[in-house]
Design an enzyme around this catalytic site. Structure first.
Site, PDB file in Angstrom:
ATOM      1  N   SER A 127      15.971   9.671 -31.823  1.00  0.00           N
ATOM      2  CA  SER A 127      15.085  10.408 -31.276  1.00  0.00           C
ATOM      3  C   SER A 127      14.197  10.906 -32.593  1.00  0.00           C
ATOM      4  O   SER A 127      14.594  11.208 -33.603  1.00  0.00           O
ATOM      5  CB  SER A 127      15.664  11.250 -30.484  1.00  0.00           C
TER       6      SER A 127
ATOM      7  N   TYR B 284      21.889  17.862 -30.614  1.00  0.00           N
ATOM      8  CA  TYR B 284      21.270  16.498 -30.291  1.00  0.00           C
ATOM      9  C   TYR B 284      20.648  15.772 -31.511  1.00  0.00           C
ATOM     10  O   TYR B 284      21.003  14.680 -31.950  1.00  0.00           O
ATOM     11  CB  TYR B 284      20.237  16.724 -29.348  1.00  0.00           C
TER      12      TYR B 284
ATOM     13  N   ARG C  84      19.911   4.857 -15.001  1.00  0.00           N
ATOM     14  CA  ARG C  84      18.645   5.749 -14.943  1.00  0.00           C
ATOM     15  C   ARG C  84      17.862   6.004 -16.148  1.00  0.00           C
ATOM     16  O   ARG C  84      18.133   5.750 -17.406  1.00  0.00           O
ATOM     17  CB  ARG C  84      18.974   7.030 -14.258  1.00  0.00           C
TER      18      ARG C  84
ATOM     19  N   ILE D 124       9.376  11.674 -23.499  1.00  0.00           N
ATOM     20  CA  ILE D 124       9.178  10.739 -22.444  1.00  0.00           C
ATOM     21  C   ILE D 124       9.523  11.389 -21.180  1.00  0.00           C
ATOM     22  O   ILE D 124      10.366  12.265 -20.990  1.00  0.00           O
ATOM     23  CB  ILE D 124      10.263   9.760 -22.878  1.00  0.00           C
TER      24      ILE D 124
ATOM     25  N   GLY E 130      24.159   3.579 -20.720  1.00  0.00           N
ATOM     26  CA  GLY E 130      23.402   4.468 -20.037  1.00  0.00           C
ATOM     27  C   GLY E 130      22.292   3.672 -19.245  1.00  0.00           C
ATOM     28  O   GLY E 130      21.129   4.205 -19.138  1.00  0.00           O
TER      29      GLY E 130
ATOM     30  N   VAL F 266      31.333   5.868 -23.029  1.00  0.00           N
ATOM     31  CA  VAL F 266      31.416   5.138 -24.199  1.00  0.00           C
ATOM     32  C   VAL F 266      31.855   6.118 -25.509  1.00  0.00           C
ATOM     33  O   VAL F 266      32.228   5.558 -26.268  1.00  0.00           O
ATOM     34  CB  VAL F 266      29.950   4.883 -24.672  1.00  0.00           C
TER      35      VAL F 266
ATOM     36  N   ASN G 295      21.815   3.204 -25.672  1.00  0.00           N
ATOM     37  CA  ASN G 295      21.119   4.153 -25.151  1.00  0.00           C
ATOM     38  C   ASN G 295      22.026   5.278 -24.613  1.00  0.00           C
ATOM     39  O   ASN G 295      21.211   6.444 -24.335  1.00  0.00           O
ATOM     40  CB  ASN G 295      20.256   3.382 -23.857  1.00  0.00           C
TER      41      ASN G 295
ATOM     42  N   LYS H 111      21.299  12.529 -33.509  1.00  0.00           N
ATOM     43  CA  LYS H 111      20.069  11.280 -33.330  1.00  0.00           C
ATOM     44  C   LYS H 111      19.891  11.036 -35.070  1.00  0.00           C
ATOM     45  O   LYS H 111      19.476  10.161 -35.082  1.00  0.00           O
ATOM     46  CB  LYS H 111      19.045  11.792 -32.844  1.00  0.00           C
TER      47      LYS H 111
END
Length: 244
Positions: free
Chosen positions: A142, A155, A14, A188, A11, A64, A90, A159
């Site tokens: 995260s 998510y 960006r 972030i 990843g 991935v 990432n 994580k």
């Protein structure tokens, strides 16, 4: 083949991945940038790594979540660079929604990329670390995996799984001189969090440091762990204190 350390960042085209790739390049590492979609952005990161820091950087298209595709991509890195010394997992996606209405396909997609993708990459890079009698694995978790977050059950689960994976891999590979740690970002300033539209009031009330983090804040933490030889199985929060 390079005599520099080789960092592989998934990843990496960006957001956090780009910042991490550039940070490691600034430390004199050659960088393999894995990307899933936008080749132009990945090539731009590689160009900056080369022109600004004088290292070698190359972009590789890779899903991935696909075991065989990621294996093939790692084999291409081996041909080009000879080895991998630092693996940064990432790559990640979100498919947010309330659990009562979440689609199975969305849950599966998040788990396949975020968690299984990390497994795939660790699995395929293990031989490098064992042969080199050392290495660094840094997985992006995260604070959602620590605290949970409404509307992000897939998510958060992926994580949280990263944390368990990190600790188990750390125990398995420690006798080989390999460390495995996780970085757990909070809010972030990336495309992913821009969708959340955080209000200044929320930031002031929820984040003790009173600001959203930058991708460079996360990259600094990854760089620290990339150089740390006596830290393993750790989860380093980069969250302005939100999860303390």
């Amino acid at each position: 083949m390079s005599e520099r350390q080789i960092a592989l960042v998934t990843g990496g085209s960006r957001g956090l991945g780009a910042a991490i790739s550039l940070k490691l390049a600034s430390m004199g590492m050659d960088v393999a940038v894995f990307y899933a979609g936008n080749r132009e952005m990945a090539e731009e990161v590689c160009r900056r790594c080369t022109e600004e820091y004088g290292v070698t950087a190359k972009a590789y298209l890779c899903d991935v979540s696909d075991f065989e595709a990621s294996k093939q991509a790692v084999s291409e890195v081996k041909k080009d660079f000879g080895t991998v010394n630092i693996l940064v997992n990432n790559a990640g996606i979100t498919r947010d929604g309330l659990i009562a209405t979440m689609k199975e396909a969305d849950f599966d997609a998040v788990m396949d990329t975020n968690l299984k993708g990390a497994f795939n990459m660790i699995r395929h890079c293990c031989s490098f670390f064992i042969r080199n009698k050392g290495g660094r694995i840094i997985n992006l978790s995260s604070v959602a995996g620590i605290m949970g977050n409404p509307g992000q059950s897939s998510y958060a689960a992926s994580k949280a799984g990263i944390i368990g994976l990190t600790k188990s891999v750390a125990r398995e590979l420690a006798p080989k001189g390999v460390t495995c740690n996780a970085v757990a970002p909070g809010f972030i300033d990336t495309d992913m969090t821009k969708k959340l539209s955080l209000s200044p009031e929320y930031i002031s009330s929820a984040i003790p440091l009173k600001r959203v983090g930058s991708p460079e804040d996360v990259a600094d933490a990854v760089a620290f762990l990339a150089g740390a030889s006596y830290i393993t199985g750790e989860v380093l929060r980069v969250d302005g204190g939100i999860a303390m």
